[in-house]
Design an enzyme around this catalytic site. Structure first.
Site, short mmCIF file in Angstrom:
data_model
loop_
_atom_site.label_atom_id
_atom_site.label_comp_id
_atom_site.label_asym_id
_atom_site.label_seq_id
_atom_site.Cartn_x
_atom_site.Cartn_y
_atom_site.Cartn_z
N ARG A 180 0.87 -1.18 0.00
CA ARG A 180 0.00 0.00 0.00
C ARG A 180 0.90 1.23 0.00
NH1 ARG A 180 -3.43 -2.89 -1.50
NH2 ARG A 180 -5.38 -3.46 -0.48
N HIS A 212 -1.26 0.33 -9.44
CA HIS A 212 -1.93 -0.65 -8.56
C HIS A 212 -2.46 -1.82 -9.40
CE1 HIS A 212 -3.96 -1.09 -4.40
NE2 HIS A 212 -3.82 -2.29 -4.97
P1 NAP Z 1 -1.27 -11.64 4.79
O1 NAP Z 1 -1.43 -13.04 4.31
O2 NAP Z 1 -2.23 -11.12 5.81
O3 NAP Z 1 0.22 -11.51 5.36
C1 NAP Z 1 0.66 -10.38 6.01
C2 NAP Z 1 2.09 -10.59 6.49
O4 NAP Z 1 2.55 -9.37 7.04
C3 NAP Z 1 2.17 -11.64 7.60
O5 NAP Z 1 3.34 -12.40 7.46
C4 NAP Z 1 2.24 -10.79 8.86
O6 NAP Z 1 2.94 -11.39 9.94
C5 NAP Z 1 3.05 -9.61 8.35
N1 NAP Z 1 2.83 -8.45 9.21
C6 NAP Z 1 1.68 -7.79 9.48
N2 NAP Z 1 1.90 -6.80 10.37
C7 NAP Z 1 3.21 -6.84 10.68
C8 NAP Z 1 4.03 -6.10 11.56
N3 NAP Z 1 3.55 -5.10 12.30
N4 NAP Z 1 5.34 -6.43 11.64
C9 NAP Z 1 5.84 -7.45 10.90
N5 NAP Z 1 5.11 -8.20 10.05
C10 NAP Z 1 3.81 -7.90 9.95
O7 NAP Z 1 -1.32 -10.61 3.58
P2 NAP Z 1 -1.06 -10.92 2.04
O8 NAP Z 1 -2.20 -11.67 1.45
O9 NAP Z 1 0.28 -11.50 1.89
O10 NAP Z 1 -1.10 -9.44 1.42
C11 NAP Z 1 -0.27 -8.41 1.87
C12 NAP Z 1 -0.74 -7.07 1.34
O11 NAP Z 1 -0.49 -6.96 -0.05
C13 NAP Z 1 -2.26 -6.83 1.43
O12 NAP Z 1 -2.64 -6.45 2.73
C14 NAP Z 1 -2.47 -5.73 0.42
O13 NAP Z 1 -2.33 -4.48 1.04
C15 NAP Z 1 -1.31 -5.94 -0.58
N6 NAP Z 1 -1.80 -6.35 -1.91
C16 NAP Z 1 -1.49 -5.56 -2.98
C17 NAP Z 1 -1.89 -5.94 -4.24
C18 NAP Z 1 -1.52 -5.14 -5.46
O14 NAP Z 1 -2.01 -5.41 -6.56
N7 NAP Z 1 -0.66 -4.16 -5.34
C19 NAP Z 1 -2.63 -7.13 -4.43
C20 NAP Z 1 -2.93 -7.89 -3.32
C21 NAP Z 1 -2.51 -7.49 -2.05
P3 NAP Z 1 2.41 -12.74 10.65
O15 NAP Z 1 2.66 -13.83 9.62
O16 NAP Z 1 3.26 -12.88 11.84
O17 NAP Z 1 0.95 -12.53 10.91
C1 GLV Z 2 -5.20 -5.36 -3.92
O1 GLV Z 2 -4.61 -4.37 -3.68
C2 GLV Z 2 -5.61 -6.31 -2.93
O2 GLV Z 2 -5.53 -5.99 -1.74
O3 GLV Z 2 -6.05 -7.42 -3.30
#
Ligand code: NAP
Ligand code: GLV
Length: 310
Positions: free
Chosen positions: A225, A273
């Site tokens: 983000r 994005h």
């Molecule tokens: P997720 O499965 O919820 O994983 C989040 C990771 O971040 C986990 O490993 C978590 O730790 C870690 N984390 C959270 N807070 C933290 C902190 N304070 N300190 C250290 N580590 C922390 O999320 P995801 O599915 O991988 O997605 C991540 C993000 O990508 C989304 O929230 C979204 O904003 C972004 N995204 C962007 C796009 C795009 O097109 N640009 C698309 C999809 C998603 P733990 O494992 O210990 O819980």
């Molecule tokens: C895109 O940004 C998502 O969070 O899936």
């Protein structure tokens, strides 16, 4: 159970068709034609929809994010109290993100910006070959997306470290966590990839202090983000030469205004994005499954933990 698709444009039809293909019996209402608000029991939505609208549906028992991130649903005024929120987890969403990460890691690793500049000037000149085993990559966030990207980078031969909130053990990845782990991963990342959720703890985490702890000449990749990065600090770190480049798929604000300096900085590669766009047909089965679970009072999938913010 009436389901409100709170999105607009061509996405609305794609979502409706994908959900109906999984369950032709679904009663789907297309925003703004919700019909009787008392009939709406689930809302499928993205951050562009006004959260205050959710208060109109007294029978609401599930909110589904149209993406992996849920920061847009947790910002004030938030979703109605007691109503669970589900995120998406999807193999195509994950692999598309890893493609974006690999594209930009390899772009910088293989000195593509320099070669493009040479091509523009018709310069035939070999640059020193980069060593994959010497390019240390740090991945912030070891969730659905971070773990996949980290694994694929490690498979290419890069030394990969990752950072999460809680301790983890992942074969082939040096895992760090917490405040100490953050310092460690910053100091050893020649390329830093941000795949964190945006929460009160992670907002602005990539600031001047963080950049100063990264090695001189390091690169930043952010597809999480825009709010993770303090953008003036990033521009300053690039201008001073401390950071050598950045790939940004997300910015603050979005869309980025045409006169914003991020557009034209020579060290920045921007995408709008678009790193990983949800494909309704791919995620519809899990959404329909969750709607059925909500209807039958069964445990829901991929629920957001409000206390941690993701
Ligand atoms: P997720 O499965 O919820 O994983 C989040 C990771 O971040 C986990 O490993 C978590 O730790 C870690 N984390 C959270 N807070 C933290 C902190 N304070 N300190 C250290 N580590 C922390 O999320 P995801 O599915 O991988 O997605 C991540 C993000 O990508 C989304 O929230 C979204 O904003 C972004 N995204 C962007 C796009 C795009 O097109 N640009 C698309 C999809 C998603 P733990 O494992 O210990 O819980
Ligand atoms: C895109 O940004 C998502 O969070 O899936």
């Amino acid at each position: 159970m009436a389901v409100l698709l709170a999105t607009k444009g061509h996405a609305q039809a794609a979502w409706r068709d994908a959900l109906l293909a999984c369950d032709p019996g679904l009663d789907i209402r297309l925003w703004p034609d919700a019909g009787d608000p008392a009939a709406i029991e689930a809302v499928v939505m993205w951050g562009t929809h006004d959260l205050a609208d959710l208060a109109r549906y007294p029978a609401l028992r599930l909110v589904v994010s149209m993406g992996a991130g849920v920061d847009h649903l947790l910002r004030p005024p938030g979703t109605p109290k007691g109503v669970p929120v589900a995120r998406l987890k999807d193999v195509l969403l994950t692999s598309a993100m890893s493609e974006w990460v690999l594209l930009n890691v390899l772009r910088f690793h293989r000195q593509d910006p320099a070669y493009r500049a040479q091509q523009a000037a018709a310069i035939w000149h070999e640059l020193p070959a980069p060593a994959t085993a010497a390019r240390r990559i740090g991945v912030l966030g070891l969730g659905e997306l971070g773990q996949d990207a980290a694994g694929k980078l490690a498979a290419l031969g890069f030394p990969v470290a990752g950072w999460s909130r809680l301790p983890k053990t992942i074969p082939g990845i040096a895992c760090h966590h917490g405040a100490e782990g953050f310092d460690a991963i910053l100091r050893q990342s020649d390329m830093l990839v941000c795949l964190l959720p945006l929460t009160p703890e992670t907002r602005g985490i990539l600031d001047a202090g963080a950049f100063a702890r990264m090695p001189r000449g390091a690169f930043l990749l952010n597809a999480a983000r825009g709010g993770h990065v303090v953008q003036p600090d990033l521009l300053a770190a690039l201008d001073s030469g401390h950071l050598a480049g950045a790939a940004l798929d997300v910015t603050d604000p979005e869309p980025l205004p045409p006169d914003h300096p991020l557009w034209r900085h020579p060290g920045i590669v921007l995408t709008p994005h678009a790193a990983s766009i949800t494909i309704p047909a791919s995620v519809a089965p899990q959404v329909v499954d969750n709607l059925r679970r909500a209807r039958e009072g069964q445990p829901l999938l991929n629920l957001v933990d409000f206390s941690r913010g993701y």
